[in-house]
Motif scaffolding. Structure first.
Motif, PDB file in Angstrom:
ATOM      1  N   GLY A 154      55.524 -59.956 -22.498  1.00  0.00           N
ATOM      2  CA  GLY A 154      56.411 -60.448 -23.548  1.00  0.00           C
ATOM      3  C   GLY A 154      57.869 -60.098 -23.411  1.00  0.00           C
ATOM      4  O   GLY A 154      58.685 -60.554 -24.215  1.00  0.00           O
ATOM      5  N   VAL A 155      58.246 -59.312 -22.382  1.00  0.00           N
ATOM      6  CA  VAL A 155      59.660 -58.950 -22.251  1.00  0.00           C
ATOM      7  C   VAL A 155      60.528 -60.197 -22.113  1.00  0.00           C
ATOM      8  O   VAL A 155      61.659 -60.239 -22.619  1.00  0.00           O
ATOM      9  N   SER A 156      59.994 -61.225 -21.485  1.00  0.00           N
ATOM     10  CA  SER A 156      60.789 -62.444 -21.276  1.00  0.00           C
ATOM     11  C   SER A 156      61.048 -63.193 -22.581  1.00  0.00           C
ATOM     12  O   SER A 156      62.030 -63.930 -22.690  1.00  0.00           O
ATOM     13  N   ALA A 160      64.612 -64.559 -23.610  1.00  0.00           N
ATOM     14  CA  ALA A 160      64.852 -65.968 -23.938  1.00  0.00           C
ATOM     15  C   ALA A 160      65.496 -66.096 -25.309  1.00  0.00           C
ATOM     16  O   ALA A 160      66.452 -66.872 -25.501  1.00  0.00           O
ATOM     17  N   ALA A 161      64.992 -65.353 -26.282  1.00  0.00           N
ATOM     18  CA  ALA A 161      65.526 -65.427 -27.646  1.00  0.00           C
ATOM     19  C   ALA A 161      66.985 -65.007 -27.695  1.00  0.00           C
ATOM     20  O   ALA A 161      67.767 -65.511 -28.522  1.00  0.00           O
ATOM     21  N   ALA A 162      67.372 -64.096 -26.813  1.00  0.00           N
ATOM     22  CA  ALA A 162      68.761 -63.619 -26.776  1.00  0.00           C
ATOM     23  C   ALA A 162      69.651 -64.518 -25.914  1.00  0.00           C
ATOM     24  O   ALA A 162      70.846 -64.233 -25.752  1.00  0.00           O
ATOM     25  N   ALA A 182      53.034 -64.267 -27.237  1.00  0.00           N
ATOM     26  CA  ALA A 182      53.807 -63.025 -27.123  1.00  0.00           C
ATOM     27  C   ALA A 182      55.068 -63.094 -27.974  1.00  0.00           C
ATOM     28  O   ALA A 182      55.483 -62.090 -28.585  1.00  0.00           O
ATOM     29  N   ALA A 183      55.690 -64.261 -28.019  1.00  0.00           N
ATOM     30  CA  ALA A 183      56.878 -64.433 -28.862  1.00  0.00           C
ATOM     31  C   ALA A 183      56.511 -64.305 -30.335  1.00  0.00           C
ATOM     32  O   ALA A 183      57.259 -63.700 -31.133  1.00  0.00           O
ATOM     33  N   ASP A 184      55.353 -64.857 -30.728  1.00  0.00           N
ATOM     34  CA  ASP A 184      54.879 -64.697 -32.112  1.00  0.00           C
ATOM     35  C   ASP A 184      54.711 -63.218 -32.460  1.00  0.00           C
ATOM     36  O   ASP A 184      55.100 -62.768 -33.547  1.00  0.00           O
TER      37      ASP A 184
END
Length: 239
Positions: A154-156, A160-162, A182-184
């Motif tokens: 989930g580090v990506s 991505a969000a940033a 993972a983003a959820d």
């Protein structure tokens, strides 16, 4: 140097993917979204055709001591063919199109009334089973391994969000789904999708593209050849 997210399993493939990107002058963001959990099952040995869809499947049946008997061994994709031959299996069929549809088309006129064994993961497409059945084959599926999401993945999604990714390389529909799961978990699904849509997104194959776009991720690149290297090179060329 562009920052490019990679989601391959951490079983040697992730490291090789990172090395390939580095040789092309990119910075890999290694974030495995798949983990292989073998079931211990082995394929039937009384089929007329035995179909494999992955390098992992080839390695698992070899380690289990399975032999194809009189079956014609079929491989979807060059990497699967190479893996099977490396393990000592003679491969008789590799479709020109490296997909379930491609294999169905290649076997459509050959399998009527015959037994076809399909050995793969628990996330295989129904297209293969349904297509072979419609072609008149007696189809049996053996699940060789399950694909799960590693807890540490989930580090990506935060990158991505940033807005801190230049590209992302999705190699299967499941990598898309696990990325979004993972983003959820991190409460950043909408922002991660927005970040990907400002980056260059590449997918292997039309099914993966369709999965991504159905979930709001715009896909920029789908290479003609279904391999990681082709995907990475096509995305780098686009960048």
């Amino acid at each position: 140097m562009p920052d490019i997210a990679v989601f391959r399993p951490d079983d040697g493939r992730l490291a090789r993917a990172g090395e390939h990107l580095e040789t092309r002058g990119a910075t890999p963001v290694l974030d495995p979204m798949l983990e292989v959990a073998p079931t211990g099952n082995t394929p039937r040995d009384d089929a007329d055709y035995a179909v494999f869809t992955s390098k992992t499947g080839a390695e698992l049946v070899s380690a289990a001591g399975w032999t194809p008997g009189d079956a014609t061994v079929c491989a979807i994709g060059e990497s699967t063919r190479v893996a099977l031959e490396t393990e000592g299996f003679d491969v008789g069929v590799v479709p020109g199109e490296y997909s379930s549809t491609g294999l169905v088309d290649a076997l459509r006129g050959e399998v009527g009334g015959l037994r076809v064994e399909v050995a793969r993961s628990d996330h295989g497409s129904d297209v293969l089973l349904d297509g072979l059945t419609e072609a008149g084959a007696y189809v049996h599926e053996t699940v060789l391994y399950r694909l799960t999401r590693p807890e540490e993945s989930g580090v990506s999604t935060k990158r991505a969000a940033a807005g801190d990714l230049d590209a992302a390389l999705f190699t299967s529909s499941l990598t898309v789904e696990h990325f979004l799961d993972a983003a959820d978990d991190r409460g950043c699904r909408a922002q991660a999708i927005e970040g990907l849509n400002r980056a260059v997104v590449g997918t292997i194959g039309e099914p993966t593209r369709q999965t991504a776009e159905e979930r709001g991720i715009a896909v920029d690149v789908v290479p003609d050849e279904a391999s990681f290297e082709s995907l990475a090179d096509a995305v780098l060329d686009d960048l």
